[in-house]
Scaffold this motif. Structure first.
Motif, mmCIF file in Angstrom:
data_model
loop_
_atom_site.group_PDB
_atom_site.id
_atom_site.type_symbol
_atom_site.label_atom_id
_atom_site.label_comp_id
_atom_site.label_asym_id
_atom_site.label_seq_id
_atom_site.Cartn_x
_atom_site.Cartn_y
_atom_site.Cartn_z
ATOM 1 N N ALA A 159 0.722 -1.373 0.230
ATOM 2 C CA ALA A 159 -0.102 -0.347 -0.420
ATOM 3 C C ALA A 159 0.889 1.344 -0.193
ATOM 4 N N CYS A 160 0.564 2.187 -0.287
ATOM 5 C CA CYS A 160 1.346 3.933 -0.515
ATOM 6 C C CYS A 160 -0.172 4.835 0.499
ATOM 7 N N ARG A 161 0.887 5.374 1.230
ATOM 8 C CA ARG A 161 0.123 6.050 2.231
ATOM 9 C C ARG A 161 1.192 7.354 1.516
ATOM 10 N N ASP A 162 -0.070 7.933 1.798
ATOM 11 C CA ASP A 162 0.249 9.749 1.427
ATOM 12 C C ASP A 162 0.942 10.197 2.346
ATOM 13 N N GLU A 163 1.024 9.763 3.650
ATOM 14 C CA GLU A 163 2.383 10.786 3.837
ATOM 15 C C GLU A 163 3.534 9.969 4.007
ATOM 16 N N PHE A 164 3.891 9.087 3.145
ATOM 17 C CA PHE A 164 5.224 8.835 2.796
ATOM 18 C C PHE A 164 5.433 9.377 1.151
ATOM 19 N N THR A 165 4.744 10.376 1.069
ATOM 20 C CA THR A 165 5.118 10.793 -0.166
ATOM 21 C C THR A 165 5.224 12.763 -0.258
ATOM 22 N N PRO A 166 5.886 13.720 1.315
ATOM 23 C CA PRO A 166 5.095 14.356 1.813
ATOM 24 C C PRO A 166 6.379 15.877 -0.253
ATOM 25 N N ALA A 167 5.683 16.576 0.000
ATOM 26 C CA ALA A 167 6.048 17.203 -0.982
ATOM 27 C C ALA A 167 7.221 18.703 -0.215
#
Length: 338
Positions: free
Chosen positions: A211-219
């Motif tokens: 699963a890809c969690r949104d918090e794992f892709t910080p801009a």
């Protein structure tokens, strides 16, 4: 001293003037022996071919206009160098323009190209936050080739990086090494390169059932300080993360600092829980004095330049050539950081 003419060369080589002209223009079916005699006569007499005058007589040009908007963009600089090298190897010369904006400055640049009689224009697009070309470039009446890091929606001859493939390649490598908690660090939300890479990143995670969690892709902003702060916050909130895909060299340098701030180290051993693997997406050779040495996916900048130059030459030789869109894959360069 009398100026050596093409007539003098023809007499010395024992061939016609038209044959010398064909040899100089690399046209027609001329035997190697004849070509050798002509070049021997040129060397002996010291003849200098006036390309500009020849172009005027034949209504052709060996001059290509190259537009580079951003000299701070390392990818564009490398592409430019590759374009110049390839074009010069094929007998063409480059007329460089650097308009400061896409309005009156770009208009003056294109006018200058016209006055110089360029045969075609290569445009190096460097704005990763827009999918369209400047209006003046879209309306350019000359043969046009665009080289870009990010997608362009306009119908044009285009050579670009396959950012989705690059992220997929890096993600798959990390997964196959045992990583399950992988994050993507950096780039602004509006950055089209980031958006493309995230597609490849998420799709590859999904293929492996992760699963890809949104918090794992910080801009974050494109500087080392912002990347350091984003890394620190990311790892403090998610200490299970063992690998980072870094959007840019600044993100990678900032990422190292952030990793150290939370008491962890950079390295490829997934079984040492204090280590965090790092992979970049640029040619990292200019900052590879670090320890550990960075792992990265090449930006294919040299090949982008070669392909753009080759496509321009093809277009000049075949004006009816259909629009070409060429996406270039990056190669993973494995070093010590992942």
């Amino acid at each position: 001293m009398k100026k050596v003419s093409i007539i003098d060369v023809a007499k010395r080589a024992g061939v016609s003037v038209s044959t010398v002209s064909l040899v100089l223009r690399q046209k027609g079916k001329i035997s190697e022996a004849t070509i050798g005699k002509v070049h021997a006569a040129i060397d002996e007499l010291g003849y200098v071919h006036n390309v500009a005058a020849a172009n005027l007589r034949s209504n052709t040009s060996n001059l290509i206009g190259l537009i580079l908007r951003d000299f701070s963009d390392s990818f564009s600089i490398k592409v430019m160098a590759s374009i110049v090298q390839e074009l010069e190897a094929q007998g063409y010369m480059v007329f460089l323009g650097q308009p400061q904006n896409e309005h009156e400055h770009l208009e003056r640049c294109l006018l200058s190209f016209k006055q110089q009689g360029v045969a075609g224009v290569i445009y190096l697009a460097s704005d990763a936050h827009r999918e369209t070309l400047p209006t003046l470039i879209r309306q350019c009446p000359l043969p046009l080739v665009v080289a870009s890091q990010s997608p362009i929606k306009d119908e044009c001859n285009l050579v670009l990086r396959d950012n989705q493939q690059a992220a997929s390649l890096a993600t798959r490598y990390l997964i196959e090494r045992g990583h399950r908690y992988i994050a993507y660090l950096g780039g602004k939300e509006s950055d089209l390169i980031r958006q493309q890479r995230l597609v490849g990143f998420r799709q590859t995670l999904a293929k492996f059932g992760i699963a890809c969690r949104d918090e794992f892709t910080p801009a974050c902003d494109d500087d080392t300080w912002a990347a350091s702060m984003a890394t620190r916050q990311l790892l403090e909130n998610n200490n299970a993360i063992t690998a980072l895909l870094c959007h840019s060299p600044d993100a990678m340098i900032g990422g190292i600092n952030g990793i150290h701030q939370v008491g962890r180290t950079v390295g490829k051993d997934v079984f040492l829980t204090q280590q965090v693997a790092l992979i970049g997406f640029e040619d990292m050779l200019h900052i590879n004095l670090t320890s550990p040495v960075f792992t990265w996916v090449s930006s294919a900048s040299e090949e982008t330049g070669r392909q753009a130059a080759t496509l321009m030459i093809r277009k000049l030789k075949d004006p009816e050539l259909q629009i070409q869109r060429i996406a270039l894959s990056g190669q993973l360069v494995v070093r010590e950081s992942a």
